[in-house]
Design a protein around this motif. Structure first.
Motif, PDB file in Angstrom:
ATOM      1  N   TYR A 209     -43.870 -41.514 -81.948  1.00 24.35           N
ATOM      2  CA  TYR A 209     -44.255 -42.824 -81.436  1.00 24.35           C
ATOM      3  C   TYR A 209     -45.246 -42.557 -80.316  1.00 24.35           C
ATOM      4  N   VAL A 210     -46.290 -43.356 -80.262  1.00 24.62           N
ATOM      5  CA  VAL A 210     -47.276 -43.255 -79.190  1.00 24.62           C
ATOM      6  C   VAL A 210     -47.550 -44.666 -78.693  1.00 24.62           C
ATOM      7  N   VAL A 211     -47.305 -44.890 -77.404  1.00 23.96           N
ATOM      8  CA  VAL A 211     -47.487 -46.217 -76.807  1.00 23.96           C
ATOM      9  C   VAL A 211     -48.267 -46.058 -75.509  1.00 23.96           C
ATOM     10  N   THR A 212     -49.220 -46.962 -75.266  1.00 21.00           N
ATOM     11  CA  THR A 212     -50.032 -46.919 -74.046  1.00 21.00           C
ATOM     12  C   THR A 212     -49.873 -48.234 -73.287  1.00 21.00           C
ATOM     13  N   ARG A 213     -49.845 -48.113 -71.974  1.00 23.85           N
ATOM     14  CA  ARG A 213     -49.774 -49.280 -71.086  1.00 23.85           C
ATOM     15  C   ARG A 213     -50.651 -49.006 -69.878  1.00 23.85           C
TER      16      ARG A 213
ATOM     17  N   VAL B  56     -51.381 -45.166 -69.153  1.00 18.56           N
ATOM     18  CA  VAL B  56     -50.302 -44.206 -69.366  1.00 18.56           C
ATOM     19  C   VAL B  56     -49.948 -44.225 -70.844  1.00 18.56           C
ATOM     20  N   THR B  57     -50.100 -43.082 -71.494  1.00 21.72           N
ATOM     21  CA  THR B  57     -49.736 -42.951 -72.902  1.00 21.72           C
ATOM     22  C   THR B  57     -48.471 -42.111 -72.990  1.00 21.72           C
ATOM     23  N   LEU B  58     -47.434 -42.704 -73.542  1.00 14.40           N
ATOM     24  CA  LEU B  58     -46.147 -42.032 -73.720  1.00 14.40           C
ATOM     25  C   LEU B  58     -45.994 -41.669 -75.186  1.00 14.40           C
ATOM     26  N   THR B  59     -45.740 -40.387 -75.434  1.00 17.84           N
ATOM     27  CA  THR B  59     -45.529 -39.904 -76.800  1.00 17.84           C
ATOM     28  C   THR B  59     -44.122 -39.339 -76.915  1.00 17.84           C
ATOM     29  N   TYR B  60     -43.397 -39.833 -77.888  1.00 22.68           N
ATOM     30  CA  TYR B  60     -42.085 -39.291 -78.245  1.00 22.68           C
ATOM     31  C   TYR B  60     -42.263 -38.654 -79.609  1.00 22.68           C
ATOM     32  N   ASP B  61     -42.072 -37.335 -79.689  1.00 17.01           N
ATOM     33  CA  ASP B  61     -42.350 -36.576 -80.909  1.00 17.01           C
ATOM     34  C   ASP B  61     -41.064 -35.911 -81.390  1.00 17.01           C
ATOM     35  N   TRP B  62     -40.654 -36.232 -82.610  1.00 20.54           N
ATOM     36  CA  TRP B  62     -39.442 -35.652 -83.161  1.00 20.54           C
ATOM     37  C   TRP B  62     -39.750 -34.766 -84.373  1.00 20.54           C
ATOM     38  N   THR B  63     -40.985 -34.281 -84.469  1.00 17.42           N
ATOM     39  CA  THR B  63     -41.414 -33.449 -85.588  1.00 17.42           C
ATOM     40  C   THR B  63     -40.515 -32.242 -85.800  1.00 17.42           C
ATOM     41  N   ASP B  64     -40.088 -31.598 -84.716  1.00 17.95           N
ATOM     42  CA  ASP B  64     -39.312 -30.360 -84.821  1.00 17.95           C
ATOM     43  C   ASP B  64     -37.802 -30.573 -84.866  1.00 17.95           C
ATOM     44  N   THR B  65     -37.366 -31.807 -85.065  1.00 16.56           N
ATOM     45  CA  THR B  65     -35.930 -32.071 -85.135  1.00 16.56           C
ATOM     46  C   THR B  65     -35.405 -31.631 -86.500  1.00 16.56           C
TER      47      THR B  65
END
Length: 156
Positions: free
Chosen positions: A7-11, A116-125
């Protein structure tokens, strides 16, 4: 908002990059950046100063058995520009990723404010962990949107 397994979200936050970064680099303030109450107090409230540092926070999640401690390995530290960490646990061998996900905040100045761009990355889960918790991610992209709103509120 979803790209592969991220997920990538910017504010845009009405504060300078240094003001935003100061909150993100302060483990004692991390609970202020969450929309819920998973993140609790910091075990060691010393500010984050470099990649490779580990900071620990108390957490609470009923699905994880209630209270637990998360040890976060800082993977990116670029003062006033970017900070990222890999949540995990400590054992005799050192730090290991709890589930293979990461959090990253990228800051970009924007006419007296900060994008501010917040990235939550679960690729390696691993699939085994995904199955254990009922799939990844455990929340929708709106959680990141709410996290950035909480971050903004903690600065204002």
């Amino acid at each position: 908002m979803t790209a592969d397994q991220r997920y990538v979200v910017t504010r845009t936050i009405p504060a300078s990059p240094s003001e935003v970064f100061a909150v993100l680099a302060d483990p004692a303030r991390h609970r202020d950046t969450e929309p819920g109450d998973w993140v609790r107090d910091a075990i060691d409230p010393e500010p984050i100063t470099a990649a490779g540092q580990i900071f620990a926070v108390n957490m609470f999640l009923p699905q994880a058995g209630g209270h637990y401690v998360m040890h976060n390995l800082v993977t990116v530290f670029e003062k006033d520009r970017a900070i990222a960490w890999l949540p995990g646990q400590l054992d005799d061998a050192g730090h290991h990723a709890a589930g293979g996900w990461s959090w990253c905040y990228d800051l970009s100045p924007d006419d007296g404010q900060t994008d501010v761009t917040l990235t939550y990355d679960w690729t390696d889960t691993p699939q085994s962990f995904r199955d254990q918790i009922g799939g990844m991610p455990p929340f929708g992209s709106d959680f990141l949107t709410e996290s950035l709103a909480a971050l903004e509120s903690s600065i204002s």
